[in-house]
Design a protein around this motif. Structure first.
Motif, short mmCIF file in Angstrom:
data_model
loop_
_atom_site.label_atom_id
_atom_site.label_comp_id
_atom_site.label_asym_id
_atom_site.label_seq_id
_atom_site.Cartn_x
_atom_site.Cartn_y
_atom_site.Cartn_z
N VAL A 11 0.88 -1.17 0.00
CA VAL A 11 0.00 0.00 0.00
C VAL A 11 0.91 1.22 0.00
N TYR A 12 0.90 1.96 -1.11
CA TYR A 12 1.78 3.12 -1.22
C TYR A 12 1.14 4.37 -0.64
N ASP A 13 -0.07 4.69 -1.06
CA ASP A 13 -0.67 5.96 -0.62
C ASP A 13 -2.03 5.79 0.06
N ASP A 14 -2.33 4.63 0.55
CA ASP A 14 -3.57 4.33 1.28
C ASP A 14 -4.85 4.44 0.45
N THR A 15 -4.74 4.58 -0.87
CA THR A 15 -5.95 4.69 -1.68
C THR A 15 -6.21 3.44 -2.51
N ARG A 16 -5.23 2.55 -2.64
CA ARG A 16 -5.39 1.33 -3.45
C ARG A 16 -4.93 0.10 -2.69
N PRO A 17 -5.71 -0.36 -1.73
CA PRO A 17 -5.30 -1.61 -1.08
C PRO A 17 -5.41 -2.76 -2.07
#
Length: 110
Positions: free
Chosen positions: A98-104
């Protein structure tokens, strides 16, 4: 784990884990080769940026239903085999993260 990872182990503590391994045949200097090699080596200053990750979607529609896996992945391993007059072969291993918490990471089976 974080709530946004939805229980997936994402190169950090979590509950679920996945790894995607594949070989890619491509020309030296191709866009595909650059994408995976740059993501594997990371930023020269060591900072984590979106360039360190690869967005992937795998779809298998050969089963009775439709299965897909969608995730941002870090390149955990990338080795290259290059013969003199052949395409290069990259052996790539990806791990969902998870890089930016918008695409799990999301696994869909329908």
């Amino acid at each position: 784990t974080t709530r946004t990872a939805k229980g997936w182990k994402a190169a950090a503590p979590g509950l679920r884990e996945a790894e995607i391994s594949f070989d890619l045949l491509c020309a030296a200097g191709s866009t595909e080769a650059k994408l995976f090699l740059n993501a594997y080596k990371g930023a020269p200053d060591g900072k984590v940026t979106s360039a360190n990750y690869v967005a992937i979607m795998i779809v298998d529609n050969t089963t009775d239903g439709l299965a897909s896996f969608d995730a941002d992945c870090m390149v955990s391993d990338c080795s290259m085999e290059q013969n003199l007059e052949d395409a290069i072969k990259l052996s790539i291993k990806l791990k969902p993260t998870v890089y930016d918490d918008t695409r799990p990471p999301t696994l869909t089976i329908s």
